[in-house]
Structure formats: structure tokens, C-alpha cells
Design a protein around this motif. Structure first.
Motif, PDB file in Angstrom:
ATOM      1  N   ILE A   1      -4.167   2.603  -8.531  1.00 48.11           N
ATOM      2  CA  ILE A   1      -5.305   2.638  -7.598  1.00 48.11           C
ATOM      3  C   ILE A   1      -5.774   1.224  -7.270  1.00 48.11           C
ATOM      4  CG2 ILE A   1      -7.728   3.304  -7.370  1.00 48.11           C
ATOM      5  CD1 ILE A   1      -7.014   5.821  -9.031  1.00 48.11           C
ATOM      6  N   ILE A   2      -5.893   0.378  -8.287  1.00 49.07           N
ATOM      7  CA  ILE A   2      -6.335  -1.001  -8.065  1.00 49.07           C
ATOM      8  C   ILE A   2      -5.303  -1.764  -7.232  1.00 49.07           C
ATOM      9  CG2 ILE A   2      -6.784  -3.199  -9.231  1.00 49.07           C
ATOM     10  CD1 ILE A   2      -8.150  -1.615 -11.445  1.00 49.07           C
ATOM     11  N   SER A   3      -4.020  -1.543  -7.512  1.00 50.10           N
ATOM     12  CA  SER A   3      -2.978  -2.184  -6.710  1.00 50.10           C
ATOM     13  C   SER A   3      -3.055  -1.728  -5.258  1.00 50.10           C
ATOM     14  CB  SER A   3      -1.589  -1.862  -7.292  1.00 50.10           C
ATOM     15  OG  SER A   3      -1.465  -2.366  -8.602  1.00 50.10           O
ATOM     16  N   ALA A   4      -3.343  -0.442  -5.065  1.00 49.88           N
ATOM     17  CA  ALA A   4      -3.470   0.084  -3.705  1.00 49.88           C
ATOM     18  C   ALA A   4      -4.651  -0.558  -2.981  1.00 49.88           C
ATOM     19  CB  ALA A   4      -3.638   1.600  -3.747  1.00 49.88           C
TER      20      ALA A   4
ATOM     21  N   ILE B   1       6.563   2.415 -12.968  1.00 49.63           N
ATOM     22  CA  ILE B   1       5.749   1.219 -13.214  1.00 49.63           C
ATOM     23  C   ILE B   1       6.554  -0.039 -12.903  1.00 49.63           C
ATOM     24  CG2 ILE B   1       4.703  -0.201 -15.033  1.00 49.63           C
ATOM     25  CD1 ILE B   1       3.731   2.392 -16.330  1.00 49.63           C
ATOM     26  N   PHE B   2       7.765  -0.120 -13.448  1.00 51.66           N
ATOM     27  CA  PHE B   2       8.599  -1.299 -13.209  1.00 51.66           C
ATOM     28  C   PHE B   2       8.952  -1.424 -11.729  1.00 51.66           C
ATOM     29  CE2 PHE B   2      10.112  -0.621 -17.806  1.00 51.66           C
ATOM     30  CZ  PHE B   2       9.129  -1.464 -18.294  1.00 51.66           C
ATOM     31  N   MET B   3       9.123  -0.292 -11.047  1.00 53.68           N
ATOM     32  CA  MET B   3       9.438  -0.327  -9.625  1.00 53.68           C
ATOM     33  C   MET B   3       8.271  -0.878  -8.819  1.00 53.68           C
ATOM     34  SD  MET B   3      10.543   2.698  -6.928  1.00 53.68           S
ATOM     35  CE  MET B   3      10.752   3.814  -8.273  1.00 53.68           C
ATOM     36  N   ILE B   4       7.056  -0.405  -9.110  1.00 53.67           N
ATOM     37  CA  ILE B   4       5.872  -0.898  -8.405  1.00 53.67           C
ATOM     38  C   ILE B   4       5.700  -2.396  -8.639  1.00 53.67           C
ATOM     39  CG2 ILE B   4       3.353  -0.785  -8.266  1.00 53.67           C
ATOM     40  CD1 ILE B   4       3.553   2.164  -9.035  1.00 53.67           C
ATOM     41  N   MET B   5       5.829  -2.810  -9.897  1.00 57.84           N
ATOM     42  CA  MET B   5       5.643  -4.222 -10.222  1.00 57.84           C
ATOM     43  C   MET B   5       6.692  -5.087  -9.520  1.00 57.84           C
ATOM     44  SD  MET B   5       4.722  -3.863 -14.296  1.00 57.84           S
ATOM     45  CE  MET B   5       4.318  -5.599 -14.547  1.00 57.84           C
ATOM     46  N   THR B   6       7.939  -4.615  -9.500  1.00 60.78           N
ATOM     47  CA  THR B   6       9.012  -5.378  -8.856  1.00 60.78           C
ATOM     48  C   THR B   6       8.799  -5.464  -7.356  1.00 60.78           C
ATOM     49  OG1 THR B   6      10.600  -4.725 -10.558  1.00 60.78           O
ATOM     50  CG2 THR B   6      11.491  -5.482  -8.457  1.00 60.78           C
ATOM     51  N   ALA B   7       8.465  -4.314  -6.733  1.00 61.57           N
ATOM     52  CA  ALA B   7       8.254  -4.298  -5.279  1.00 61.57           C
ATOM     53  C   ALA B   7       7.096  -5.212  -4.896  1.00 61.57           C
ATOM     54  CB  ALA B   7       7.988  -2.873  -4.800  1.00 61.57           C
TER      55      ALA B   7
ATOM     56  N   LEU C   1       0.829  -1.204   0.000  1.00 64.26           N
ATOM     57  CA  LEU C   1       0.000   0.000   0.000  1.00 64.26           C
ATOM     58  C   LEU C   1       0.862   1.251   0.000  1.00 64.26           C
ATOM     59  CD1 LEU C   1      -2.777   1.272   0.076  1.00 64.26           C
ATOM     60  CD2 LEU C   1      -2.806   0.997   2.561  1.00 64.26           C
ATOM     61  N   GLY C   2       1.939   1.235   0.774  1.00 67.13           N
ATOM     62  CA  GLY C   2       2.820   2.395   0.823  1.00 67.13           C
ATOM     63  C   GLY C   2       3.427   2.695  -0.535  1.00 67.13           C
ATOM     64  N   TYR C   3       3.933   1.659  -1.201  1.00 67.90           N
ATOM     65  CA  TYR C   3       4.514   1.837  -2.535  1.00 67.90           C
ATOM     66  C   TYR C   3       3.461   2.352  -3.516  1.00 67.90           C
ATOM     67  CZ  TYR C   3       9.374   0.245  -2.874  1.00 67.90           C
ATOM     68  OH  TYR C   3      10.735   0.160  -2.821  1.00 67.90           O
ATOM     69  N   ALA C   4       2.248   1.811  -3.447  1.00 60.56           N
ATOM     70  CA  ALA C   4       1.214   2.186  -4.409  1.00 60.56           C
ATOM     71  C   ALA C   4       0.865   3.667  -4.298  1.00 60.56           C
ATOM     72  CB  ALA C   4      -0.033   1.337  -4.197  1.00 60.56           C
ATOM     73  N   ILE C   5       0.687   4.164  -3.062  1.00 56.89           N
ATOM     74  CA  ILE C   5       0.321   5.566  -2.878  1.00 56.89           C
ATOM     75  C   ILE C   5       1.486   6.490  -3.210  1.00 56.89           C
ATOM     76  CG2 ILE C   5      -0.358   7.314  -1.186  1.00 56.89           C
ATOM     77  CD1 ILE C   5      -1.909   5.130   0.278  1.00 56.89           C
TER      78      ILE C   5
ATOM     79  N   CYS D   1       4.253  12.492   1.128  1.00 54.10           N
ATOM     80  CA  CYS D   1       5.479  11.900   0.608  1.00 54.10           C
ATOM     81  C   CYS D   1       5.400  11.739  -0.906  1.00 54.10           C
ATOM     82  CB  CYS D   1       5.726  10.552   1.279  1.00 54.10           C
ATOM     83  SG  CYS D   1       7.183   9.681   0.692  1.00 54.10           S
ATOM     84  N   GLY D   2       4.240  11.274  -1.407  1.00 52.05           N
ATOM     85  CA  GLY D   2       4.056  11.097  -2.838  1.00 52.05           C
ATOM     86  C   GLY D   2       4.148  12.392  -3.614  1.00 52.05           C
ATOM     87  N   LEU D   3       3.672  13.494  -3.003  1.00 55.40           N
ATOM     88  CA  LEU D   3       3.745  14.798  -3.664  1.00 55.40           C
ATOM     89  C   LEU D   3       5.183  15.287  -3.789  1.00 55.40           C
ATOM     90  CD1 LEU D   3       0.711  16.603  -1.968  1.00 55.40           C
ATOM     91  CD2 LEU D   3       0.835  15.742  -4.308  1.00 55.40           C
ATOM     92  N   MET D   4       6.023  14.924  -2.812  1.00 54.92           N
ATOM     93  CA  MET D   4       7.405  15.403  -2.801  1.00 54.92           C
ATOM     94  C   MET D   4       8.370  14.419  -3.459  1.00 54.92           C
ATOM     95  SD  MET D   4       7.559  17.038   1.041  1.00 54.92           S
ATOM     96  CE  MET D   4       9.080  17.941   0.733  1.00 54.92           C
ATOM     97  N   ALA D   5       7.967  13.157  -3.568  1.00 60.48           N
ATOM     98  CA  ALA D   5       8.870  12.130  -4.085  1.00 60.48           C
ATOM     99  C   ALA D   5       9.415  12.416  -5.487  1.00 60.48           C
ATOM    100  CB  ALA D   5       8.169  10.772  -4.064  1.00 60.48           C
ATOM    101  N   PRO D   6       8.603  12.956  -6.434  1.00 67.72           N
ATOM    102  CA  PRO D   6       9.153  13.170  -7.782  1.00 67.72           C
ATOM    103  C   PRO D   6      10.134  14.327  -7.879  1.00 67.72           C
ATOM    104  CG  PRO D   6       6.912  13.995  -7.677  1.00 67.72           C
ATOM    105  CD  PRO D   6       7.162  13.275  -6.389  1.00 67.72           C
ATOM    106  N   MET D   7      10.418  15.000  -6.755  1.00 72.62           N
ATOM    107  CA  MET D   7      11.354  16.123  -6.816  1.00 72.62           C
ATOM    108  C   MET D   7      12.745  15.688  -7.262  1.00 72.62           C
ATOM    109  SD  MET D   7      10.384  18.657  -3.670  1.00 72.62           S
ATOM    110  CE  MET D   7       8.835  19.581  -3.713  1.00 72.62           C
TER     111      MET D   7
END
Length: 336
Positions: free
Chosen positions: A147-150, A289-295, A101-105, A179-185
Motif C-alpha cells: 500500500i505504501i509503495s502504491a 515481494i522480490f518481484m515488486i522490489m526488483t520492478a 503503481l500498476g505493479y503495486a496494485i 487484474c490483481g484478483l485474477m493474477a494469482p490464478m
């Protein structure tokens, strides 16, 4: 698609594979406290490896930095520091929400903003074209897949009542969203720090290697919040003695985390060049995408989903399928 695009896709996939597993060693670091492992991870990934790569791969690195005005370092440093704060929040969010859930959000929001902001700011002319429509469609599919993964992750983690009061759960979700808002910085730091890469090319570096000149600057900004947080925990918990004892195996888990993480971003920097002018947008989306799928798959293989309800597992595979489809659409848009 051209050979360069295919190479960019393969490199991005490799970067996602490494990044999606970079936190996995933390599960096996049982003797050291979190803060000691995190400090080692921060030093290795944000200082040692980026500077080593930059000095080894960028010709005349000192001359590159000397030729730039101070304003050339401002955006990468500031965005890097913002990402560093997000990195601290990331660890807290994963601890409260779980890996899936953390990775998805967090990665989901980071993927959307990290893709769209450089696209709208630096390549706005693409938006109204058929190519832009394909890319935006792929991003929309990616968002639905996330969203579905979350939802699958939330079902696996259990109901709100099983975790505690709804207020604490809402606070944890809010922390993950911030965190998600700041992560792409970090991607902003790379995208808007291209003046450093351009100067590296002028000084004799190849376009593929020039990006390595950006990382030490951006990650120096990110190192400050991460190191400060680890040092604060070491003082608060009185765990400095961890470093004074026998050289424990757990130090290597922190080093491995750093190697996996920085290797991922080093490869991503090269892949964005091969993906073309939209590399920092398209590449970021595919990387996430690849990161979410791998995690997620790593979570499955390490037993995170063993006791999950059947419906949660089915939902998970639907989400992963949509992410795979989004990859095809975004890649098609990039090569159109």
C-alpha cells in the motif's frame, strides 16, 4: 533454518529478480508495435520454453499425461486461462497507471490472494498455530508495504488532474484491481495441479523436476487469451506486415521477455519444493515481494523516479523496507 529452506529462499529471490525485470525489454522495443512483441513473448514463454523444459527434465512425460484422467487437467487449464486474461489486463493497466503503481496494485492483490487461498484451502491446520500467526503477520506487513509503495507510485505519477478526468483514472484503477484478483490464478493452477506432479514422481521424475510437468498444461490455458488479444490487435491495427519485413532486432526483445518470465516461474516451481509443505503459499508471497522490489528498483535505475518529489521517494523506501521486513517474518514463519 535448514539448508533446503535457505536454498528455497535464494531461488525465490532469483525468480523475483527475473520476473521483476521481464517487462523491461518492452521499453526498448521501438520498431515493432506492442502486439507483435507480445505475440512473440506469448509463444516463447507460454508454449516453447515450458514444453522444452518439460520434455527435457521430466522422465516419461507422455506416459505421465496418459496416466491422468481428464479431470486432472481441468483445474490447471481453467486457472491458467483465468491468469491469461489477467495477463492481458496487466499490460493495459501498466500502460494506464505506470510501472510502479500498476505493479503495486496488481502484484499486491495477487500476492495476498495467491498466498492466502492455498494456505486456507490446503494447509488450514497451520492457521491456528504460532507458525501460522507469524506467516499471517508477515503477510499483513507485506500488505502495508505494498500500500505504501502504491502511494509512492501514485505521488510519482502525478495528481488525478494531471492525468485526465477522475472517471478514467478510476476505471484504470478498477481494471488493475480486476487484474490483481485474477493474477494469482497461475499459482492456483500450480497448487491445484499437483496431481500432475505426483504422477510425474510416480513415473520416475524427481520432486524438484516434477513441477515442470504442470507448467505446459497451465500455460496452454494462459496462451489462448494472450495470443487471441495479440492477433486481434494485429488485425485491427493492420500490423501483420511487421512479420513480413526485414527480421528486426525487436523480435529478440520479445524473446528475451519470454525467457526472463518463464525462467522466473521455472525457478519458482523448484523453490516451492525446497520451501516445504507450505511452499506454494510461502514461496508465492516471497516471490511477489522480490518481484515488486526488483520492478521498483529497475524503475529507479532506468530514471522513472528521477523527477519524483522527495516525499514520494522517501515513501518508496519506507515501502521497500517494509517488504524486506515482511520477507524476514514470512521466512521465520516457514521455518518455525
Amino acid at each position: 533454518m535448514t539448508v533446503e529452506i535457505w536454498l528455497g529462499l535464494l531461488l525465490t529471490m532469483a525468480a523475483g529478480l527475473l520476473s521483476g525485470n521481464c517487462m523491461l525489454p518492452l521499453k526498448f522495443a521501438r520498431r515493432w508495435p506492442f502486439e507483435a512483441t507480445w505475440l512473440v513473448f506469448s509463444v516463447v514463454s507460454l508454449i516453447v520454453i515450458p514444453w522444452a523444459l518439460a520434455w527435457a527434465l521430466v522422465d516419461r512425460l507422455g506416459a505421465v499425461y496418459a496416466a491422468l484422467p481428464r479431470s486432472g487437467f481441468t483445474a490447471p487449464l481453467i486457472f491458467g486461462a483465468g491468469w491469461g486474461i489477467a495477463q492481458v489486463l496487466f499490460g493495459l493497466s501498466i500502460a494506464r497507471l505506470g510501472m510502479a503503481l500498476g505493479y503495486a496494485i496488481i502484484v499486491g492483490l495477487g500476492a495476498l490472494l495467491g498466498t492466502l487461498v492455498p494456505l486456507f484451502v490446503k494447509n488450514r491446520e497451520v492457521i491456528g498455530t504460532g507458525r501460522g500467526a507469524l506467516i499471517l503477520a508477515g503477510v499483513a506487513v507485506m500488505a502495508v508495504g505494498i500500500i505504501i509503495s502504491a502511494r509512492a507510485g501514485k505521488a510519482r505519477e502525478g495528481s488525478v488532474s494531471a492525468r485526465g478526468d477522475s472517471g478514467s483514472y478510476a476505471a484504470a484503477i478498477g481494471l488493475a484491481v480486476l487484474c490483481g484478483l485474477m493474477a494469482p490464478m497461475l499459482n492456483y493452477a500450480f497448487a491445484f495441479g499437483q496431481s500432475i506432479a505426483d504422477e510425474a514422481v510416480r513415473q520416475g521424475a524427481t520432486r524438484q523436476a516434477a513441477g515442470y510437468a504442470v507448467w505446459p498444461v497451465a500455460l496452454l490455458g494462459g496462451f489462448v487469451p494472450n495470443a487471441a488479444y495479440a492477433l486481434w490487435l494485429l488485425s485491427r491495427n493492420r500490423t501483420w506486415k511487421t512479420f513480413a519485413g526485414t527480421w528486426r532486432p525487436d523480435v529478440w526483445f520479445g524473446c528475451l521477455m519470454g525467457v526472463l518470465w518463464m525462467s522466473a516461474f521455472a525457478i519458482y516451481g523448484v523453490s516451492s519444493v525446497y520451501l516445504g509443505v507450505l511452499g506454494t503459499s510461502i514461496g508465492w508471497a516471497l516471490f511477489q515481494i522480490f518481484m515488486i522490489m526488483t520492478a521498483t528498483l529497475s524503475g529507479v535505475l532506468t530514471g522513472e523516479w528521477r523527477s519524483a518529489p522527495r516525499q514520494a521517494r522517501q515513501t518508496l523506501w519506507i515501502g521497500l523496507g517494509l517488504l524486506a521486513f515482511a520477507t524476514v517474518v514470512i521466512a521465520a514463519g516457514n521455518s518455525a
